[in-house]
Scaffold this motif. Structure first.
Motif, short mmCIF file in Angstrom:
data_model
loop_
_atom_site.label_atom_id
_atom_site.label_comp_id
_atom_site.label_asym_id
_atom_site.label_seq_id
_atom_site.Cartn_x
_atom_site.Cartn_y
_atom_site.Cartn_z
N UNK A 2 -7.92 33.65 25.89
CA UNK A 2 -9.03 32.89 25.60
C UNK A 2 -10.00 32.70 26.63
N UNK A 3 -9.53 32.18 27.75
CA UNK A 3 -10.28 31.63 28.96
C UNK A 3 -10.93 32.71 29.64
N UNK A 4 -10.21 34.02 29.46
CA UNK A 4 -10.65 35.04 30.55
C UNK A 4 -10.61 34.56 31.90
N UNK A 5 -9.55 33.85 32.38
CA UNK A 5 -9.50 33.62 33.80
C UNK A 5 -7.90 33.77 34.05
N UNK A 6 -7.53 35.20 34.25
CA UNK A 6 -6.17 35.49 34.19
C UNK A 6 -5.66 34.84 35.36
N UNK A 7 -4.21 34.07 35.35
CA UNK A 7 -3.69 33.63 36.29
C UNK A 7 -2.29 32.71 36.13
N UNK A 8 -1.45 32.18 36.94
CA UNK A 8 -0.40 31.59 36.62
C UNK A 8 -0.52 30.14 37.01
N UNK A 9 -0.26 29.37 36.17
CA UNK A 9 -0.26 27.86 36.53
C UNK A 9 1.04 27.08 36.08
N UNK A 10 1.42 26.02 36.77
CA UNK A 10 2.60 25.33 36.31
C UNK A 10 2.27 24.14 35.62
N UNK A 11 3.01 23.53 34.88
CA UNK A 11 2.73 22.04 34.24
C UNK A 11 4.16 21.67 34.01
N UNK A 12 4.55 20.36 34.58
CA UNK A 12 5.87 20.07 34.34
C UNK A 12 7.00 20.91 34.50
N UNK A 13 6.75 21.89 35.62
CA UNK A 13 7.92 22.68 35.79
C UNK A 13 7.31 23.91 34.95
N UNK A 14 6.74 24.11 34.05
CA UNK A 14 6.93 25.21 32.95
C UNK A 14 5.54 26.22 33.68
N UNK A 15 5.93 27.60 33.56
CA UNK A 15 5.07 28.30 33.80
C UNK A 15 4.08 28.77 32.86
N UNK A 16 2.77 28.64 33.02
CA UNK A 16 1.72 29.03 32.05
C UNK A 16 1.09 30.32 32.48
N UNK A 17 1.03 31.19 31.47
CA UNK A 17 0.36 32.69 32.08
C UNK A 17 -0.70 32.75 31.14
N UNK A 18 -1.92 33.02 31.75
CA UNK A 18 -3.12 33.41 31.24
C UNK A 18 -3.17 34.85 31.34
N UNK A 19 -2.92 35.71 30.41
CA UNK A 19 -2.93 37.06 30.39
C UNK A 19 -4.12 37.96 29.75
N UNK A 20 -5.19 37.43 29.85
CA UNK A 20 -6.30 37.93 29.44
C UNK A 20 -6.66 39.35 30.31
N UNK A 21 -7.29 40.27 29.43
CA UNK A 21 -8.43 41.44 30.12
C UNK A 21 -9.66 40.69 30.23
#
Ligand SMILES: [Fe+2]
Ligand SMILES: [Fe+2]
Length: 278
Positions: A234-253
């Protein structure tokens, strides 16, 4: 050959440049699964053709809707609105053997044990408010003042709910019950078009767009429901971030005008989990 659980989102196949990338997309093993986290396209023809193609290549395809699939778009001969449109999308996926948020969650045999892959449809409720505002009305007024207003306001109809936040809250409540009933020994990959936690929206160029990006009601779901990873787009900002030790993956084209100006070619298949022996 051990498979990989991959994810992608925001294929936006109305763009020929994006269709070309989808045409070239291949799994690395016949056992690979693919998560498609929303915004495939706006018309049933585009959505079905794309999911059919992907299903012919991947052992399993797991789809969660994005806002673009839920639009009642003037170019789509299917004129259904709101819940009726969502239900028709689910029916289309079932015809194609593509899993949806309405199906039993498939379990991936991960390196650290079983992982339920959970496609979610939760929408948003304007609780990620614009800076300095404290109600939905103020937040929306801010956006109309700056001109940064999501097209959902015109095309994403909440019928039969009175508004999109009511639809969101109902989805959150029902989904929470399903997740609470999962075996606590099983971890999860939580897949939602809109991020489950607000932190990814903090880098938005226009912070007022965040109100169309999620709900505070899921802020602790990555912890409560044992997420090995939280996948979103949705954000169109592909990247990996971490929150409370959990991996968040933005996977957009995203759109060609976005990925076309980046130094690297877009990576369509983001690896989420491996299987033992890979
Ligand atoms: Fe998108
Ligand atoms: Fe989107």
């Amino acid at each position: 050959m051990p498979g990989t659980l991959y994810a992608v989102s925001d294929l936006h196949v109305a763009y020929a440049e994006n269709r070309k990338l989808v045409d070239e997309l291949r799994p690395s093993s016949p056992d690979d699964w693919l998560i498609v986290a929303g915004d495939v396209g706006e018309t049933f023809a585009h959505i079905e053709d794309t999911l059919r193609l992907l299903r012919s290549r991947f052992a399993k395809v797991i789809w969660a809707p994005g806002n673009h699939e839920l639009w009642t778009h003037p170019k789509d001969p299917v004129t259904l609105r709101g819940v009726a449109r969502y239900e028709r999308l689910v029916a289309a996926c079932r015809e194609l053997d593509v899993l949806t948020p309405e199906d039993e969650y498939p379990v991936w045999a991960g390196e650290d044990g079983p992982v339920a892959v959970v496609p979610l449809f939760l929408l948003y409720d304007y609780s990620f408010r614009a800076p300095g505002t404290s109600t939905k009305e103020e937040s929306l007024a801010y956006a109309y003042r700056t001109g940064v207003v999501c097209t959902d306001e015109q095309l994403l109809h909440p019928d039969p709910y009175p508004d999109r936040e009511s639809w969101c809250w109902d989805r959150v409540a029902r989904t929470e019950q399903r997740l609470a009933a999962l075996d606590p020994a099983v971890s999860t990959v939580l897949v939602s078009h809109w991020p489950l936690h607000r932190h990814p929206t903090e880098v938005l160029w226009y912070p007022e767009f965040a109100q169309w990006c999620g709900t505070d009601r899921t802020a602790d779901w990555h912890l409560r429901f044992r997420a090995a990873a939280a996948v979103y787009g949705h954000l169109h900002i592909p990247r990996t971030t971490w929150q409370d030790g959990v991996r968040f993956e933005e996977v957009s084209l995203g759109y060609p005008r976005e990925w076309g100006k980046r130094a690297q070619q877009p990576v369509l298949l983001k690896k989420i989990l491996s299987s033992p022996g890979s």
